[in-house]
Design a protein around this motif. Structure first.
Motif, PDB file in Angstrom:
ATOM      1  N   MET A 164     -74.615  16.414 -69.759  1.00 53.45           N
ATOM      2  CA  MET A 164     -74.350  15.348 -70.718  1.00 53.45           C
ATOM      3  C   MET A 164     -72.907  14.857 -70.612  1.00 53.45           C
ATOM      4  SD  MET A 164     -76.504  16.694 -74.025  1.00 53.45           S
ATOM      5  CE  MET A 164     -75.746  15.551 -75.121  1.00 53.45           C
ATOM      6  N   LEU A 165     -71.967  15.746 -70.335  1.00 56.45           N
ATOM      7  CA  LEU A 165     -70.566  15.350 -70.207  1.00 56.45           C
ATOM      8  C   LEU A 165     -70.313  14.522 -68.950  1.00 56.45           C
ATOM      9  CD1 LEU A 165     -68.727  18.575 -71.417  1.00 56.45           C
ATOM     10  CD2 LEU A 165     -68.877  16.359 -72.586  1.00 56.45           C
ATOM     11  N   GLN A 166     -71.197  14.618 -67.959  1.00 55.83           N
ATOM     12  CA  GLN A 166     -71.043  13.809 -66.758  1.00 55.83           C
ATOM     13  C   GLN A 166     -71.247  12.316 -67.037  1.00 55.83           C
ATOM     14  OE1 GLN A 166     -73.448  15.055 -63.484  1.00 55.83           O
ATOM     15  NE2 GLN A 166     -72.214  16.867 -63.087  1.00 55.83           N
ATOM     16  N   VAL A 167     -71.836  11.981 -68.159  1.00 54.68           N
ATOM     17  CA  VAL A 167     -72.017  10.579 -68.537  1.00 54.68           C
ATOM     18  C   VAL A 167     -70.661   9.883 -68.626  1.00 54.68           C
ATOM     19  CG1 VAL A 167     -72.765   9.069 -70.433  1.00 54.68           C
ATOM     20  CG2 VAL A 167     -74.195  10.981 -69.724  1.00 54.68           C
ATOM     21  N   PHE A 168     -69.627  10.623 -69.012  1.00 55.12           N
ATOM     22  CA  PHE A 168     -68.299  10.045 -69.197  1.00 55.12           C
ATOM     23  C   PHE A 168     -67.516   9.924 -67.894  1.00 55.12           C
ATOM     24  CE2 PHE A 168     -69.381  12.165 -73.240  1.00 55.12           C
ATOM     25  CZ  PHE A 168     -69.459  11.038 -74.023  1.00 55.12           C
ATOM     26  N   ARG A 169     -68.066  10.416 -66.799  1.00 53.90           N
ATOM     27  CA  ARG A 169     -67.416  10.295 -65.490  1.00 53.90           C
ATOM     28  C   ARG A 169     -68.053   9.140 -64.730  1.00 53.90           C
ATOM     29  NH1 ARG A 169     -62.865  13.149 -64.377  1.00 53.90           N
ATOM     30  NH2 ARG A 169     -63.312  12.195 -62.372  1.00 53.90           N
ATOM     31  N   VAL A 170     -67.242   8.230 -64.241  1.00 59.46           N
ATOM     32  CA  VAL A 170     -67.755   7.048 -63.547  1.00 59.46           C
ATOM     33  C   VAL A 170     -68.420   7.421 -62.230  1.00 59.46           C
ATOM     34  CG1 VAL A 170     -67.094   4.855 -62.496  1.00 59.46           C
ATOM     35  CG2 VAL A 170     -66.009   5.603 -64.616  1.00 59.46           C
ATOM     36  N   ASP A 171     -67.831   8.373 -61.510  1.00 59.81           N
ATOM     37  CA  ASP A 171     -68.335   8.709 -60.181  1.00 59.81           C
ATOM     38  C   ASP A 171     -69.356   9.843 -60.168  1.00 59.81           C
ATOM     39  OD1 ASP A 171     -66.505  10.573 -60.967  1.00 59.81           O
ATOM     40  OD2 ASP A 171     -65.540  10.779 -59.007  1.00 59.81           O
ATOM     41  N   ARG A 172     -69.816  10.272 -61.322  1.00 58.58           N
ATOM     42  CA  ARG A 172     -70.817  11.347 -61.394  1.00 58.58           C
ATOM     43  C   ARG A 172     -72.114  10.789 -61.975  1.00 58.58           C
ATOM     44  NH1 ARG A 172     -68.514  16.311 -60.116  1.00 58.58           N
ATOM     45  NH2 ARG A 172     -70.670  16.693 -59.574  1.00 58.58           N
ATOM     46  N   ASP A 173     -73.216  11.388 -61.572  1.00 62.76           N
ATOM     47  CA  ASP A 173     -74.518  10.917 -62.054  1.00 62.76           C
ATOM     48  C   ASP A 173     -75.322  12.094 -62.602  1.00 62.76           C
ATOM     49  OD1 ASP A 173     -74.642  11.958 -59.499  1.00 62.76           O
ATOM     50  OD2 ASP A 173     -76.438  10.831 -58.973  1.00 62.76           O
ATOM     51  N   PRO A 174     -75.416  12.185 -63.927  1.00 62.76           N
ATOM     52  CA  PRO A 174     -76.201  13.263 -64.521  1.00 62.76           C
ATOM     53  C   PRO A 174     -77.694  13.018 -64.318  1.00 62.76           C
ATOM     54  CG  PRO A 174     -75.409  11.787 -66.218  1.00 62.76           C
ATOM     55  CD  PRO A 174     -74.809  11.324 -64.921  1.00 62.76           C
ATOM     56  N   GLY A 175     -78.449  14.095 -64.291  1.00 67.51           N
ATOM     57  CA  GLY A 175     -79.884  13.945 -64.121  1.00 67.51           C
ATOM     58  C   GLY A 175     -80.658  15.120 -64.688  1.00 67.51           C
ATOM     59  N   LEU A 176     -81.877  14.863 -65.070  1.00 67.84           N
ATOM     60  CA  LEU A 176     -82.741  15.900 -65.623  1.00 67.84           C
ATOM     61  C   LEU A 176     -83.056  16.960 -64.566  1.00 67.84           C
ATOM     62  CD1 LEU A 176     -84.382  16.924 -68.014  1.00 67.84           C
ATOM     63  CD2 LEU A 176     -86.278  15.515 -67.225  1.00 67.84           C
ATOM     64  N   PHE A 177     -83.238  16.539 -63.319  1.00 69.95           N
ATOM     65  CA  PHE A 177     -83.541  17.498 -62.259  1.00 69.95           C
ATOM     66  C   PHE A 177     -82.372  18.462 -62.041  1.00 69.95           C
ATOM     67  CE2 PHE A 177     -84.039  18.844 -57.795  1.00 69.95           C
ATOM     68  CZ  PHE A 177     -85.289  19.446 -57.912  1.00 69.95           C
ATOM     69  N   ASP A 178     -81.146  17.974 -62.219  1.00 67.62           N
ATOM     70  CA  ASP A 178     -79.972  18.846 -62.108  1.00 67.62           C
ATOM     71  C   ASP A 178     -79.997  19.932 -63.182  1.00 67.62           C
ATOM     72  OD1 ASP A 178     -79.247  17.124 -60.105  1.00 67.62           O
ATOM     73  OD2 ASP A 178     -77.632  16.152 -61.235  1.00 67.62           O
ATOM     74  N   VAL A 179     -80.372  19.545 -64.392  1.00 70.00           N
ATOM     75  CA  VAL A 179     -80.465  20.516 -65.490  1.00 70.00           C
ATOM     76  C   VAL A 179     -81.525  21.561 -65.169  1.00 70.00           C
ATOM     77  CG1 VAL A 179     -81.047  20.831 -67.923  1.00 70.00           C
ATOM     78  CG2 VAL A 179     -79.665  18.882 -67.227  1.00 70.00           C
ATOM     79  N   VAL A 180     -82.657  21.126 -64.623  1.00 71.90           N
ATOM     80  CA  VAL A 180     -83.736  22.059 -64.287  1.00 71.90           C
ATOM     81  C   VAL A 180     -83.282  23.030 -63.197  1.00 71.90           C
ATOM     82  CG1 VAL A 180     -86.059  22.221 -63.307  1.00 71.90           C
ATOM     83  CG2 VAL A 180     -85.559  20.480 -65.025  1.00 71.90           C
ATOM     84  N   GLU A 181     -82.578  22.523 -62.177  1.00 72.98           N
ATOM     85  CA  GLU A 181     -82.051  23.401 -61.118  1.00 72.98           C
ATOM     86  C   GLU A 181     -81.098  24.446 -61.688  1.00 72.98           C
ATOM     87  OE1 GLU A 181     -81.837  20.562 -57.146  1.00 72.98           O
ATOM     88  OE2 GLU A 181     -80.075  20.767 -58.421  1.00 72.98           O
ATOM     89  N   LYS A 182     -80.178  23.995 -62.524  1.00 70.27           N
ATOM     90  CA  LYS A 182     -79.190  24.896 -63.104  1.00 70.27           C
ATOM     91  C   LYS A 182     -79.842  25.911 -64.039  1.00 70.27           C
ATOM     92  CE  LYS A 182     -75.527  21.486 -62.709  1.00 70.27           C
ATOM     93  NZ  LYS A 182     -74.618  20.567 -63.390  1.00 70.27           N
ATOM     94  N   ALA A 183     -80.779  25.455 -64.853  1.00 73.72           N
ATOM     95  CA  ALA A 183     -81.466  26.367 -65.769  1.00 73.72           C
ATOM     96  C   ALA A 183     -82.290  27.400 -64.999  1.00 73.72           C
ATOM     97  CB  ALA A 183     -82.358  25.579 -66.720  1.00 73.72           C
ATOM     98  N   ALA A 184     -82.961  26.967 -63.937  1.00 66.97           N
ATOM     99  CA  ALA A 184     -83.735  27.908 -63.123  1.00 66.97           C
ATOM    100  C   ALA A 184     -82.824  28.948 -62.483  1.00 66.97           C
ATOM    101  CB  ALA A 184     -84.516  27.155 -62.052  1.00 66.97           C
ATOM    102  N   GLY A 185     -81.656  28.516 -62.006  1.00 66.56           N
ATOM    103  CA  GLY A 185     -80.699  29.461 -61.446  1.00 66.56           C
ATOM    104  C   GLY A 185     -80.208  30.451 -62.490  1.00 66.56           C
ATOM    105  N   GLY A 186     -79.891  29.952 -63.678  1.00 66.79           N
ATOM    106  CA  GLY A 186     -79.428  30.832 -64.754  1.00 66.79           C
ATOM    107  C   GLY A 186     -80.470  31.850 -65.174  1.00 66.79           C
ATOM    108  N   ILE A 187     -81.717  31.407 -65.320  1.00 64.36           N
ATOM    109  CA  ILE A 187     -82.798  32.326 -65.692  1.00 64.36           C
ATOM    110  C   ILE A 187     -83.014  33.361 -64.591  1.00 64.36           C
ATOM    111  CG2 ILE A 187     -85.255  32.474 -66.255  1.00 64.36           C
ATOM    112  CD1 ILE A 187     -83.592  31.154 -68.457  1.00 64.36           C
ATOM    113  N   THR A 188     -82.936  32.929 -63.345  1.00 58.32           N
ATOM    114  CA  THR A 188     -83.077  33.873 -62.227  1.00 58.32           C
ATOM    115  C   THR A 188     -81.964  34.914 -62.268  1.00 58.32           C
ATOM    116  OG1 THR A 188     -84.129  32.178 -60.875  1.00 58.32           O
ATOM    117  CG2 THR A 188     -83.191  34.063 -59.715  1.00 58.32           C
ATOM    118  N   GLY A 189     -80.737  34.481 -62.539  1.00 63.91           N
ATOM    119  CA  GLY A 189     -79.624  35.419 -62.653  1.00 63.91           C
ATOM    120  C   GLY A 189     -79.823  36.418 -63.784  1.00 63.91           C
ATOM    121  N   ILE A 190     -80.353  35.952 -64.899  1.00 61.97           N
ATOM    122  CA  ILE A 190     -80.627  36.847 -66.027  1.00 61.97           C
ATOM    123  C   ILE A 190     -81.686  37.877 -65.635  1.00 61.97           C
ATOM    124  CG2 ILE A 190     -81.639  36.927 -68.356  1.00 61.97           C
ATOM    125  CD1 ILE A 190     -80.220  34.177 -68.807  1.00 61.97           C
ATOM    126  N   LEU A 191     -82.719  37.445 -64.938  1.00 56.86           N
ATOM    127  CA  LEU A 191     -83.763  38.377 -64.498  1.00 56.86           C
ATOM    128  C   LEU A 191     -83.224  39.379 -63.476  1.00 56.86           C
ATOM    129  CD1 LEU A 191     -86.797  35.937 -64.230  1.00 56.86           C
ATOM    130  CD2 LEU A 191     -86.294  37.600 -66.046  1.00 56.86           C
TER     131      LEU A 191
END
Length: 153
Positions: free
Chosen positions: A113-140
């Protein structure tokens, strides 16, 4: 009187050699367990700071793994960074699952969500899913490490 003296000697030994063995204190968790959790917390905060820097910095300042970043390399970067974060947060929480999941998911969503304020960055739902999947994998992974780690009395 000698029982009180013995407790003082044991406590001094535990403080001096906290990293080498674990002794259960009658008033709380083992001292080496507390020290380990603090180290994992510090490592998790360092990992979080690096992830925030990499996520929110401009594309020119962003750290990269290779000169030619393909989609697979970017996936490995995101997934791996959040897997490490999830593992460290879970280990710092003593193997609990709820709080580490909330932290990792919250960080993934907030940083995108904070990437919205950066002109040269593009936030995306798929990025959140990738990061969340990585985090859950790390927890497991952390749960697996703790499940097979030797237990001290």
């Amino acid at each position: 009187m000698s029982a009180g003296l013995t407790a003082v000697v044991v406590n001094v030994c535990v403080i001096d050699h906290a990293a080498s063995f674990t002794v259960q204190s009658p008033t709380g968790p083992a001292i080496s367990t507390i020290m380990s959790r603090r180290l994992f917390t510090i490592a998790a905060l360092g990992c979080l700071a690096f992830i925030a820097y990499a996520t929110l910095s401009s594309l020119a300042e962003r750290p990269v793994l290779s000169l030619h970043e393909t989609a697979a390399v970017v996936f490995v970067e995101r997934f791996g960074a959040f897997a490490l974060l999830g593992c460290l947060v879970c280990l710092s929480e003593g193997g609990r699952i709820t709080r580490p999941c909330a932290i990792v998911l919250g960080v993934a969503i907030l940083l995108e969500m904070l990437q919205v304020f950066r002109v040269d960055r593009d936030p995306g739902l798929f990025d959140v899913v990738e990061k969340a999947a990585g985090g859950i994998t790390g927890i497991l992974i952390a749960r697996g490490i703790l499940a097979f780690a030797p237990r001290h009395v």
